[in-house]
Motif scaffolding. Structure first.
Motif, PDB file in Angstrom:
ATOM      1  N   ARG A 112       0.818  -1.215   0.000  1.00  0.00           N
ATOM      2  CA  ARG A 112       0.000   0.000   0.000  1.00  0.00           C
ATOM      3  C   ARG A 112       0.854   1.268   0.000  1.00  0.00           C
ATOM      4  O   ARG A 112       0.560   2.223  -0.723  1.00  0.00           O
ATOM      5  CB  ARG A 112      -0.926  -0.001   1.226  1.00  0.00           C
ATOM      6  N   LEU A 113       1.916   1.295   0.813  1.00  0.00           N
ATOM      7  CA  LEU A 113       2.705   2.519   0.972  1.00  0.00           C
ATOM      8  C   LEU A 113       3.875   2.626  -0.002  1.00  0.00           C
ATOM      9  O   LEU A 113       4.436   3.704  -0.183  1.00  0.00           O
ATOM     10  CB  LEU A 113       3.224   2.619   2.416  1.00  0.00           C
ATOM     11  N   ASP A 220      -3.321   6.590   4.880  1.00  0.00           N
ATOM     12  CA  ASP A 220      -4.722   6.822   5.231  1.00  0.00           C
ATOM     13  C   ASP A 220      -5.037   6.328   6.640  1.00  0.00           C
ATOM     14  O   ASP A 220      -4.229   5.649   7.288  1.00  0.00           O
ATOM     15  CB  ASP A 220      -5.639   6.119   4.222  1.00  0.00           C
ATOM     16  N   ARG A 221      -6.228   6.642   7.119  1.00  0.00           N
ATOM     17  CA  ARG A 221      -6.637   6.312   8.480  1.00  0.00           C
ATOM     18  C   ARG A 221      -6.624   4.803   8.723  1.00  0.00           C
ATOM     19  O   ARG A 221      -6.169   4.342   9.773  1.00  0.00           O
ATOM     20  CB  ARG A 221      -8.040   6.870   8.753  1.00  0.00           C
ATOM     21  N   ASN A 222      -7.118   4.025   7.759  1.00  0.00           N
ATOM     22  CA  ASN A 222      -7.177   2.575   7.939  1.00  0.00           C
ATOM     23  C   ASN A 222      -5.783   1.968   8.088  1.00  0.00           C
ATOM     24  O   ASN A 222      -5.569   1.076   8.914  1.00  0.00           O
ATOM     25  CB  ASN A 222      -7.893   1.924   6.756  1.00  0.00           C
ATOM     26  N   THR A 223      -4.846   2.455   7.292  1.00  0.00           N
ATOM     27  CA  THR A 223      -3.484   1.938   7.376  1.00  0.00           C
ATOM     28  C   THR A 223      -2.847   2.322   8.705  1.00  0.00           C
ATOM     29  O   THR A 223      -2.109   1.529   9.308  1.00  0.00           O
ATOM     30  CB  THR A 223      -2.629   2.470   6.211  1.00  0.00           C
ATOM     31  N   LYS A 224      -3.121   3.536   9.187  1.00  0.00           N
ATOM     32  CA  LYS A 224      -2.606   3.947  10.500  1.00  0.00           C
ATOM     33  C   LYS A 224      -3.138   3.030  11.599  1.00  0.00           C
ATOM     34  O   LYS A 224      -2.395   2.619  12.492  1.00  0.00           O
ATOM     35  CB  LYS A 224      -3.002   5.395  10.794  1.00  0.00           C
ATOM     36  N   LEU A 225      -4.426   2.713  11.527  1.00  0.00           N
ATOM     37  CA  LEU A 225      -5.027   1.829  12.526  1.00  0.00           C
ATOM     38  C   LEU A 225      -4.410   0.431  12.456  1.00  0.00           C
ATOM     39  O   LEU A 225      -4.145  -0.192  13.486  1.00  0.00           O
ATOM     40  CB  LEU A 225      -6.541   1.751  12.321  1.00  0.00           C
ATOM     41  N   ARG A 289     -10.015  -5.188   2.066  1.00  0.00           N
ATOM     42  CA  ARG A 289     -11.175  -4.643   1.357  1.00  0.00           C
ATOM     43  C   ARG A 289     -10.844  -3.341   0.645  1.00  0.00           C
ATOM     44  O   ARG A 289     -11.290  -3.100  -0.481  1.00  0.00           O
ATOM     45  CB  ARG A 289     -12.313  -4.411   2.354  1.00  0.00           C
ATOM     46  N   GLN A 290     -10.052  -2.499   1.293  1.00  0.00           N
ATOM     47  CA  GLN A 290      -9.685  -1.228   0.689  1.00  0.00           C
ATOM     48  C   GLN A 290      -8.820  -1.459  -0.552  1.00  0.00           C
ATOM     49  O   GLN A 290      -8.985  -0.786  -1.567  1.00  0.00           O
ATOM     50  CB  GLN A 290      -8.938  -0.353   1.696  1.00  0.00           C
TER      51      GLN A 290
END
Length: 304
Positions: A112-113, A220-225, A289-290
């Motif tokens: 993702r990153l 994004d927020r989901n990745t931070k979580l 899912r993202q």
């Protein structure tokens, strides 16, 4: 030791191979916690199609449930050897299954990153660290079988325990390397300093390799979580691995393995935190899912 009873022949007093009698209420609590988490993980794996969570975290929870069931059995029959061997084998081996999820999740985050911030590709993370995990499991299983066989034949279980120790040490080495590489990845991403050259296309459409900084994707927020969940999980896996290493090195009759409070707080509690962390910060909605949604949007844009 005897496979049927670990009691003194000269008296009516029952001697426990633990050096104490496990507290039934504590055992029931952990059986319920691991059983519930296992059910939740199975449901989440089916719902989000994260099938790799079944042979990792779900199986790990199943092993913990069996192990703590052995301890509950011992609380009612403290002189029996079989439940003692069942619990020590299961509670030592089960977390190795759980750690496989950590390696897989980091691979998703790297994709993702930006794979160029990582020294290893996500594929090599899986090959190397799952390989070490399997090696750790194999060594621990061999040691557990050897120790159990020795104990049942009234022989010294120490050599088998030492083999199990080597398995735990292998797991610690894998976790340490995983943390070091994962930390380097996050630092490089934060500073925008790729670990590897990046191949991009020039105006003529041909590939050009660049070493300088490039624009990095926003986190994004989901990745931070998910990163938060991964950090919590890894910290508590480390706590438990350190405890088990010291415990097995101290011997099967040492002061550490015969201390119930240490086992409850430094083995049962950390693994409980680990499994519920991934129930709360589940990779299904946060990463998988993202990724699927983004891939679907990219496909639509190409088709358009």
């Amino acid at each position: 030791m005897s496979s049927s009873n670990y009691s003194a022949a000269s008296s009516n007093e029952v001697h426990s191979p633990y050096g104490y009698v496990p507290t039934a209420a504590v055992c029931i609590t952990f059986i319920a916690l691991f059983g519930l988490s296992a059910i939740l993980h199975l449901g989440q794996a089916i719902r989000y199609k994260t099938w790799w969570m079944i042979p990792s975290v779900f199986i790990g929870n199943f092993g913990e449930t069996v192990g703590w069931s052995g301890r509950f059995w011992s609380s009612k029959n403290p002189g029996l050897l079989d439940p003692y061997l069942m619990q020590i084998t299961c509670t030592i081996i089960a977390p190795s299954f759980m750690s496989a999820a950590n390696f897989t999740i980091l691979g998703y985050i790297i994709r993702r990153l930006g794979t160029h911030y990582s020294r290893l590709s996500p594929r090599w993370y899986l090959i190397i660290f799952i390989g070490l995990d399997v090696a750790s499991l194999t060594v621990q299983a061999i040691g557990g079988a050897k120790a159990s066989g020795a104990a049942q034949n009234d022989e010294d279980a120490g050599p088998g325990g030492r083999i199990m120790l080597y398995g735990i040490v292998t797991q610690m080495i894998a976790l340490t390397a995983y943390v070091a590489l994962g930390t380097e990845f996050i630092v490089r991403y934060t500073l925008n300093k790729p670990a590897r050259a990046i191949a991009v296309q020039n105006t003529q459409g041909s590939d050009v390799t660049l070493d300088e900084k490039v624009s990095r994707p926003a986190i994004d927020r989901n990745t931070k979580l998910m990163l938060l969940g991964l950090i919590i999980n890894t910290v508590f896996l480390f706590i438990r691995a350190i405890y088990r290493t010291i415990e097995l090195n101290d011997g099967w009759d040492g002061s550490i393995i015969t201390n119930q409070a240490l086992f409850n707080w430094l083995d049962g509690m950390p693994i409980t935190v680990c499994t519920y962390t991934f129930n709360l910060f589940h990779p299904g909605p946060l990463l998988v899912r993202q990724n699927q949604r983004e891939q679907s949007e990219e496909t639509k844009e190409i088709d358009a």
